[in-house]
Design a protein around this motif. Structure first.
Motif, PDB file in Angstrom:
ATOM      1  N   ASP A  29       0.855  -1.578  -0.109  1.00 39.98           N
ATOM      2  CA  ASP A  29       0.189  -0.284   0.137  1.00 39.98           C
ATOM      3  C   ASP A  29       0.806   0.975  -0.162  1.00 39.98           C
ATOM      4  O   ASP A  29       0.525   2.292  -1.351  1.00 39.98           O
ATOM      5  N   PHE A  30       1.680   1.367   1.034  1.00 34.21           N
ATOM      6  CA  PHE A  30       2.702   2.363   0.969  1.00 34.21           C
ATOM      7  C   PHE A  30       3.257   2.756  -0.748  1.00 34.21           C
ATOM      8  O   PHE A  30       3.522   3.665  -0.817  1.00 34.21           O
ATOM      9  N   LYS A  31       4.011   1.236  -0.719  1.00 34.10           N
ATOM     10  CA  LYS A  31       4.581   1.764  -2.776  1.00 34.10           C
ATOM     11  C   LYS A  31       3.656   2.012  -3.245  1.00 34.10           C
ATOM     12  O   LYS A  31       3.852   3.041  -4.390  1.00 34.10           O
ATOM     13  N   ALA A  32       2.219   1.676  -3.458  1.00 31.24           N
ATOM     14  CA  ALA A  32       1.831   1.988  -4.219  1.00 31.24           C
ATOM     15  C   ALA A  32       1.047   3.572  -3.954  1.00 31.24           C
ATOM     16  O   ALA A  32       0.357   4.350  -5.194  1.00 31.24           O
ATOM     17  N   ALA A  33       1.296   4.344  -3.277  1.00 30.68           N
ATOM     18  CA  ALA A  33       0.496   5.682  -2.830  1.00 30.68           C
ATOM     19  C   ALA A  33       1.388   6.542  -4.088  1.00 30.68           C
ATOM     20  O   ALA A  33       2.785   6.521  -3.861  1.00 30.68           O
ATOM     21  N   ASP A  34       0.797   7.846  -3.621  1.00 27.62           N
ATOM     22  CA  ASP A  34       1.883   8.703  -4.915  1.00 27.62           C
ATOM     23  C   ASP A  34       3.300   9.798  -3.282  1.00 27.62           C
ATOM     24  O   ASP A  34       2.946   9.224  -2.049  1.00 27.62           O
ATOM     25  N   LEU A  35       3.970  10.038  -4.502  1.00 28.13           N
ATOM     26  CA  LEU A  35       5.029  10.333  -3.164  1.00 28.13           C
ATOM     27  C   LEU A  35       4.544  11.599  -1.979  1.00 28.13           C
ATOM     28  O   LEU A  35       4.635  11.260  -0.979  1.00 28.13           O
ATOM     29  N   ALA A  36       3.558  12.017  -2.027  1.00 28.02           N
ATOM     30  CA  ALA A  36       2.897  13.421  -1.224  1.00 28.02           C
ATOM     31  C   ALA A  36       2.158  12.663   0.430  1.00 28.02           C
ATOM     32  O   ALA A  36       2.161  12.558   1.133  1.00 28.02           O
ATOM     33  N   ALA A  37       1.475  11.255  -0.079  1.00 27.67           N
ATOM     34  CA  ALA A  37       0.892  10.620   0.550  1.00 27.67           C
ATOM     35  C   ALA A  37       1.776   9.411   1.593  1.00 27.67           C
ATOM     36  O   ALA A  37       1.925   9.796   2.025  1.00 27.67           O
ATOM     37  N   GLN A  38       2.932   9.660   0.594  1.00 22.27           N
ATOM     38  CA  GLN A  38       4.081   8.067   1.015  1.00 22.27           C
ATOM     39  C   GLN A  38       4.594   9.606   2.405  1.00 22.27           C
ATOM     40  O   GLN A  38       4.948   8.882   3.565  1.00 22.27           O
ATOM     41  N   ALA A  39       5.008  10.943   1.895  1.00 19.25           N
ATOM     42  CA  ALA A  39       5.423  11.064   3.464  1.00 19.25           C
ATOM     43  C   ALA A  39       4.750  11.353   4.567  1.00 19.25           C
ATOM     44  O   ALA A  39       4.614  11.735   5.753  1.00 19.25           O
ATOM     45  N   GLU A  40       3.556  11.548   4.091  1.00 16.88           N
ATOM     46  CA  GLU A  40       2.353  11.860   4.942  1.00 16.88           C
ATOM     47  C   GLU A  40       2.408  10.790   5.848  1.00 16.88           C
ATOM     48  O   GLU A  40       1.845  10.532   6.924  1.00 16.88           O
ATOM     49  N   GLN A  41       1.805   9.905   5.116  1.00 16.81           N
ATOM     50  CA  GLN A  41       1.658   8.389   5.925  1.00 16.81           C
ATOM     51  C   GLN A  41       3.504   7.832   6.240  1.00 16.81           C
ATOM     52  O   GLN A  41       2.936   8.127   7.820  1.00 16.81           O
ATOM     53  N   PHE A  42       4.198   8.212   6.259  1.00 13.37           N
ATOM     54  CA  PHE A  42       5.465   8.603   6.889  1.00 13.37           C
ATOM     55  C   PHE A  42       5.321   9.177   8.062  1.00 13.37           C
ATOM     56  O   PHE A  42       5.939   8.625   9.404  1.00 13.37           O
ATOM     57  N   ARG A  43       5.140   9.887   7.877  1.00 11.70           N
ATOM     58  CA  ARG A  43       4.876  10.863   9.406  1.00 11.70           C
ATOM     59  C   ARG A  43       4.751  11.579  10.099  1.00 11.70           C
ATOM     60  O   ARG A  43       4.646  11.196  11.423  1.00 11.70           O
ATOM     61  N   ALA A  44       3.500  10.231   9.784  1.00 12.87           N
ATOM     62  CA  ALA A  44       2.542   9.630  10.727  1.00 12.87           C
ATOM     63  C   ALA A  44       3.389   8.964  11.458  1.00 12.87           C
ATOM     64  O   ALA A  44       2.638   8.381  12.772  1.00 12.87           O
ATOM     65  N   TYR A  45       3.426   7.980  11.285  1.00 13.08           N
ATOM     66  CA  TYR A  45       4.162   6.601  11.910  1.00 13.08           C
ATOM     67  C   TYR A  45       5.381   6.510  12.425  1.00 13.08           C
ATOM     68  O   TYR A  45       5.034   6.894  13.632  1.00 13.08           O
ATOM     69  N   LEU A  46       5.673   8.537  12.633  1.00 13.80           N
ATOM     70  CA  LEU A  46       6.606   8.587  13.235  1.00 13.80           C
ATOM     71  C   LEU A  46       6.479   9.066  14.248  1.00 13.80           C
ATOM     72  O   LEU A  46       6.828   8.669  15.505  1.00 13.80           O
ATOM     73  N   ALA A  47       5.512  10.201  14.322  1.00 17.39           N
ATOM     74  CA  ALA A  47       4.185  10.760  15.373  1.00 17.39           C
ATOM     75  C   ALA A  47       3.494   9.300  16.167  1.00 17.39           C
ATOM     76  O   ALA A  47       3.632   9.230  17.156  1.00 17.39           O
ATOM     77  N   ASP A  48       3.276   8.192  15.308  1.00 16.86           N
ATOM     78  CA  ASP A  48       2.968   6.629  16.588  1.00 16.86           C
ATOM     79  C   ASP A  48       3.438   6.198  16.923  1.00 16.86           C
ATOM     80  O   ASP A  48       3.655   6.140  18.232  1.00 16.86           O
ATOM     81  N   LEU A  49       4.896   6.231  16.499  1.00 17.56           N
ATOM     82  CA  LEU A  49       5.853   5.568  17.674  1.00 17.56           C
ATOM     83  C   LEU A  49       6.840   6.826  18.708  1.00 17.56           C
ATOM     84  O   LEU A  49       6.531   6.690  19.730  1.00 17.56           O
TER      85      LEU A  49
END
Length: 108
Positions: A29-49
């Motif tokens: 799912d992450f690989k299929a997302a566009d660059l902006a969505a990937q960045a947003e998902q990754f920042r959200a993951y860091l916030a969760d951590l």
């Protein structure tokens, strides 16, 4: 401790030198997302951590989450810039610490 996110983390047992390999790959799912969505998902993951670290985790879970968080903080600018081949597995060698089992840290 399980934190759902864009990564799949695996641990390869110690080498003859006693070090572990941390193998990181990205979800489909992450690989299929566009660059902006990937960045947003990754920042959200860091916030969760970060939030998980501020919770009352036992020592082993906290160490595992902290290890993944440190790796992700280093990856974030490269994810945001689209500089990482997401189809590849990232391999990180982690020096073995006496009395600490990396497999236990990541799988609680």
């Amino acid at each position: 401790m399980q934190i759902n996110g864009p990564l799949k983390v695996a641990v390869v047992e110690p080498s003859p030198q006693g070090n572990y390999e941390l193998q990181i790959s990205f979800t489909d799912d992450f690989k299929a997302a566009d660059l902006a969505a990937q960045a947003e998902q990754f920042r959200a993951y860091l916030a969760d951590l970060r939030q998980a670290l501020s919770a009352d985790l036992d020592g082993r879970n906290a160490q595992g989450v902290m290890l993944v968080q440190q790796v992700c903080e280093q990856l974030l600018p490269h994810i945001e810039a689209g500089e990482i081949a997401l189809g590849e597995t990232l391999v990180i060698e982690v020096q073995r610490t006496p009395g600490v089992n990396l497999v236990d840290l990541l799988h609680g």
